[in-house]
Design an enzyme around this catalytic site. Structure first.
Site, short mmCIF file in Angstrom:
data_model
loop_
_atom_site.label_atom_id
_atom_site.label_comp_id
_atom_site.label_asym_id
_atom_site.label_seq_id
_atom_site.Cartn_x
_atom_site.Cartn_y
_atom_site.Cartn_z
CG HIS A 120 -1.88 -1.07 1.27
ND1 HIS A 120 -2.84 -1.49 2.20
CD2 HIS A 120 -2.56 -1.97 -0.01
CE1 HIS A 120 -3.69 -2.25 1.70
NE2 HIS A 120 -3.64 -2.56 0.25
CB CYS A 128 3.97 15.46 -9.28
SG CYS A 128 2.98 16.64 -10.12
C1 BJW Z 1 -3.09 -7.24 16.38
C2 BJW Z 1 -2.40 -6.42 17.46
C3 BJW Z 1 -1.18 -7.13 17.94
C4 BJW Z 1 -4.30 -5.43 17.04
N1 BJW Z 1 -0.67 -7.97 17.33
N2 BJW Z 1 -2.58 -8.38 15.82
C5 BJW Z 1 -12.87 -7.53 -3.93
C6 BJW Z 1 -13.76 -7.69 -3.26
C7 BJW Z 1 -14.32 -6.61 -2.44
C8 BJW Z 1 -14.04 -5.22 -2.42
C9 BJW Z 1 -13.02 -5.14 -3.31
C10 BJW Z 1 -12.36 -6.01 -3.92
N3 BJW Z 1 -11.26 -5.38 -4.74
C11 BJW Z 1 -11.22 -4.21 -4.39
C12 BJW Z 1 -12.17 -3.88 -3.49
C13 BJW Z 1 -12.11 -2.90 -2.91
C14 BJW Z 1 -11.53 -2.28 -1.76
C15 BJW Z 1 -11.67 -3.10 -0.62
O1 BJW Z 1 -10.97 -4.21 -0.48
N4 BJW Z 1 -12.53 -2.92 0.31
C16 BJW Z 1 -12.85 -3.59 1.48
C17 BJW Z 1 -13.09 -2.83 2.56
C18 BJW Z 1 -14.21 -4.37 1.04
N5 BJW Z 1 -10.21 -2.52 -2.15
C19 BJW Z 1 -9.18 -1.55 -2.85
O2 BJW Z 1 -9.79 -0.34 -3.30
C20 BJW Z 1 -7.86 -1.70 -3.38
N6 BJW Z 1 -7.77 -1.42 -4.58
C21 BJW Z 1 -8.02 -2.36 -5.53
O3 BJW Z 1 -8.40 -3.57 -5.08
O4 BJW Z 1 -7.73 -2.14 -6.85
C22 BJW Z 1 -8.47 -2.68 -7.85
C23 BJW Z 1 -9.78 -2.24 -8.03
C24 BJW Z 1 -10.07 -0.99 -8.04
C25 BJW Z 1 -11.53 -0.66 -7.92
C26 BJW Z 1 -12.40 -1.87 -8.06
C27 BJW Z 1 -12.14 -3.01 -8.03
C28 BJW Z 1 -10.66 -3.17 -7.84
C29 BJW Z 1 -7.09 -0.72 -2.36
C30 BJW Z 1 -7.03 -0.95 -1.09
C31 BJW Z 1 -6.22 0.35 -0.24
C32 BJW Z 1 -6.34 0.29 1.11
N7 BJW Z 1 -5.87 1.48 1.60
C33 BJW Z 1 -5.62 1.53 3.14
C34 BJW Z 1 -4.97 3.07 3.32
C35 BJW Z 1 -3.60 3.05 2.85
C36 BJW Z 1 -3.15 4.36 3.29
C37 BJW Z 1 -3.08 4.72 4.65
O5 BJW Z 1 -2.57 4.00 5.44
O6 BJW Z 1 -3.53 5.97 4.75
O7 BJW Z 1 -4.77 0.68 3.45
S1 BJW Z 1 -7.14 1.32 3.94
C38 BJW Z 1 -6.41 0.63 5.19
O8 BJW Z 1 -6.82 -0.80 5.51
C39 BJW Z 1 -4.96 0.59 4.79
C40 BJW Z 1 -4.56 -0.92 5.41
O9 BJW Z 1 -3.34 -1.43 5.02
C41 BJW Z 1 -5.69 -1.82 5.13
C42 BJW Z 1 -5.78 -2.89 5.86
O10 BJW Z 1 -5.83 -2.74 7.35
P1 BJW Z 1 -5.33 -3.82 8.11
O11 BJW Z 1 -3.67 -3.71 8.23
O12 BJW Z 1 -5.80 -5.07 8.02
O13 BJW Z 1 -5.59 -3.05 9.58
P2 BJW Z 1 -6.86 -3.36 10.43
O14 BJW Z 1 -6.94 -2.17 11.62
O15 BJW Z 1 -8.05 -3.56 9.67
O16 BJW Z 1 -6.89 -4.49 11.28
C43 BJW Z 1 -5.63 -4.58 12.43
C44 BJW Z 1 -5.61 -6.20 12.82
O17 BJW Z 1 -4.45 -6.12 13.77
C45 BJW Z 1 -6.90 -6.63 13.55
O18 BJW Z 1 -7.38 -7.58 13.14
C46 BJW Z 1 -6.43 -6.57 15.09
O19 BJW Z 1 -7.12 -7.67 15.82
C47 BJW Z 1 -5.15 -7.02 14.95
N8 BJW Z 1 -4.08 -6.54 15.97
N9 BJW Z 1 -3.46 -5.52 17.72
C48 BJW Z 1 -1.33 -8.69 16.20
N10 BJW Z 1 -0.49 -6.45 18.93
#
Ligand code: BJW
Length: 249
Positions: A120, A128
């Protein structure tokens, strides 16, 4: 006392030539970085559609940049935790080690992992919004002018992947290639809800890898995990690395 890791589990890992690790925000939680979802998550106070989309940036670049500037200031003050350090140690004892992260914080690099594939992007890089020039590092902190402006006069944006945007094609292709070929796949600190990264454990599982999850909470990937450790990464990973170093079976 019951052992945390079974001998058969350690033997499988010891025999694994290729190990893939996929991390999310949870690995940085013990460094004091808020996760996105769940208690204390970033999304509790901010709506993703207001901040982490190209539309939001177009509508109000200053507001989006204020959020990123706040996060950069927070990240500049934190250090890698025992979970990050254990992954740097794991890289040294595994024949072929591949670390993919959804995190943009740079803490794996700070812990000493040699190659980190950032799915990501990176909060420490900008690009830009007008010219198709490569992204570059920007460490000014806090940023004096929001949004920061490119030499061409257009706003710069964080080099991160927002909802609806494609992930870097080369890194995504590499992730799929490694997931298909790895012997062991670790899913650490991610809610496994954001695609396409969320699909990686399924790809690994379908291709015969042992899937290991480390997360205090269950996730959609729990159902396919061969081993689930329901605890903090900073607690499990250092013990796992020690156990692997001492296991000769
Ligand atoms: C612990 C702990 C400890 C706590 N030890 N563990 C197919 C199906 C459905 C939807 C889509 C699909 N394809 C695309 C989509 C849309 C979308 C998507 O997935 N939406 C879902 C929400 C449904 N995806 C996209 O848009 C992606 N692009 C894409 O697929 O392009 C092609 C496309 C385009 C258009 C249409 C279709 C296809 C891009 C996704 C970009 C995500 N960006 C972000 C922001 C990044 C910049 C920033 O940081 O500001 O990335 S969103 C945010 O979520 C960030 C993270 O990397 C990402 C994941 O979050 P993560 O890391 O899992 O964190 P949390 O908070 O969710 O979980 C933390 C976990 O830690 C928890 O489980 C806790 O229990 C645990 N934890 N303490 C171990 N000590």
């Amino acid at each position: 006392m019951e052992e945390l890791f079974s001998k058969s589990f350690l033997s499988i890992l010891r025999r694994s030539e290729r190990v893939m690790v996929s991390t999310g925000a949870g690995i940085s939680a013990e460094s004091g970085v808020p996760t996105f979802r769940g208690p204390g998550g970033l999304w509790n106070d901010f709506k993703p559609e207001e901040l982490a989309t190209p539309q939001a940036f177009k509508r109000d670049p200053k507001k989006v940049w204020e959020w990123y500037d706040w996060r950069r200031q927070l990240l500049a003050k934190v250090d890698p935790n025992p979970g990050h350090h254990a992954l740097a140690a794991l890289e040294k004892i595994v024949p072929q080690f591949f670390l993919f992260t959804q995190n943009i914080d740079g803490l794996h690099q700070k812990a000493g992992n040699k190659t980190v594939y950032e799915l990501h992007g990176s909060i420490w890089q900008v690009r830009c919004t007008r010219e198709a020039k490569p992204a570059f590092e920007m460490h000014e902190n806090p940023i004096s002018q929001l949004p920061p402006i490119c030499g061409c006069g257009a706003p710069l944006r964080p080099n991160v992947v927002w909802f609806g945007e494609n992930l870097p094609a080369d890194i995504t292709a590499m992730a799929w290639e490694v997931a298909k070929a790895c012997d062991a796949f670790f899913l650490i600190g991610t809610s496994a809800t954001v695609q396409p990264a969320a699909s990686l454990p399924w790809v690994a599982k379908e291709n015969g890898a042992i899937v290991v999850e480390i997360n205090p909470e269950e996730t959609p990937a729990t159902e396919i995990a061969d081993e689930s450790f329901r605890a903090n990464a900073g607690m499990i990973l250092p013990q796992l690395v020690e156990a692997l170093k001492n296991h000769h079976g």
